[in-house]
Design an enzyme around this catalytic site. Structure first.
Site, short mmCIF file in Angstrom:
data_model
loop_
_atom_site.label_atom_id
_atom_site.label_comp_id
_atom_site.label_asym_id
_atom_site.label_seq_id
_atom_site.Cartn_x
_atom_site.Cartn_y
_atom_site.Cartn_z
N LYS A 39 52.41 34.07 39.63
CA LYS A 39 50.94 32.70 40.90
C LYS A 39 51.71 30.86 40.09
O LYS A 39 51.72 30.34 38.78
CB LYS A 39 49.82 33.43 39.61
CG LYS A 39 48.23 31.90 40.23
CD LYS A 39 47.87 32.54 41.50
CE LYS A 39 46.65 32.20 41.58
NZ LYS A 39 46.25 32.76 43.32
N GLU A 117 52.20 35.78 43.69
CA GLU A 117 50.40 35.51 44.87
C GLU A 117 50.50 34.26 44.50
O GLU A 117 51.10 32.78 43.96
CB GLU A 117 49.34 35.69 44.12
CG GLU A 117 48.75 35.12 44.91
CD GLU A 117 46.92 35.70 43.74
OE1 GLU A 117 46.14 35.02 44.29
OE2 GLU A 117 47.67 36.32 43.08
N GLY A 118 50.24 33.43 46.39
CA GLY A 118 49.94 31.86 46.84
C GLY A 118 48.57 31.50 46.05
O GLY A 118 47.97 32.49 45.40
N VAL A 119 48.40 30.01 46.20
CA VAL A 119 46.88 29.45 46.27
C VAL A 119 46.46 29.58 47.70
O VAL A 119 47.69 28.46 48.23
CB VAL A 119 47.28 28.46 45.58
CG1 VAL A 119 48.03 26.92 45.77
CG2 VAL A 119 45.46 27.75 44.60
N GLY A 120 45.51 29.19 48.12
CA GLY A 120 44.53 29.31 49.36
C GLY A 120 45.37 29.92 49.84
O GLY A 120 45.37 30.59 50.98
#
Length: 198
Positions: A39, A117-120
């Site tokens: 992340k 995993e991305g954010v937003g």
């Protein structure tokens, strides 16, 4: 030998990126692969044993069978649950894609697959000039889109898929995650996405 990776993007925040990412990690582990989670940027964290920890990043770390220091899995972690560039500005910190790439390469050197995993959503800013999309472009990862099935999801999904393709990144597929089970015409909405998301 370095591993390969997948980037898990969402149509928005709260659509199930972490849920899908951990399922992917567990399935790849079941197939006998060495898998790491990452992340790169996380907003919304609390102090655990003197260290700022994001719950999503910790879930990825716990699901993986390649163990790495928390700071490698989540190099940029911010306490407030706000857009990451705003959280970084508050701390006079710059989110640097070079640092993210270095941490990713460390994980890829240990694992056969890295689930990132991305954010937003896809276009969330990470600094004054770059977005999550720039991280994907730098890492050259195929993108899995998590579509939060709720009212408005068709538009969000189609726009995000179009943006991924136009950016020159590989749109590898999508996963429907039903977050409003009582949504009117739920199955018809998913069918529409099946027809239009290629």
């Amino acid at each position: 030998m370095s591993g390969t990776g997948l980037f898990v993007c969402g149509t928005d925040t709260g659509v199930g990126k972490t849920y899908v990412s951990t399922l992917l990690i567990r399935e790849l582990r079941r197939r006998g692969l060495r898998v790491a989670g990452m992340k790169p940027v996380a907003s919304g964290a609390s102090i655990v044993n003197g260290e700022l920890i994001n719950d999503d990043a910790m879930q990825l770390l716990q699901a993986a069978n390649v163990q790495s220091p928390y700071a490698t899995v989540n190099p940029y972690c911010f306490a407030p649950a706000v857009a990451p560039h705003l959280a970084a500005q508050e701390l006079a910190t710059n989110i640097d894609i070079d640092v993210i790439e270095q941490k990713y390469r460390q994980l890829a050197g240990q694992a056969e697959v890295v689930i990132v995993e991305g954010v937003g959503g896809w276009s969330v800013p990470i600094n004054d000039t770059q977005t999550m999309a720039d991280i994907v472009s730098r890492l050259k990862l195929p993108v899995i889109l998590v579509v939060g099935i709720r009212l408005g999801c068709i538009n969000h999904a189609l726009l995000t898929a179009q943006a991924i393709t136009l950016s020159g990144n590989q749109f590898a597929g999508w996963i429907a995650n039903v977050i409003e089970p009582d949504m009117a015409m739920l199955e018809a909405s998913i069918d529409t996405l099946k027809q239009r998301l290629m």
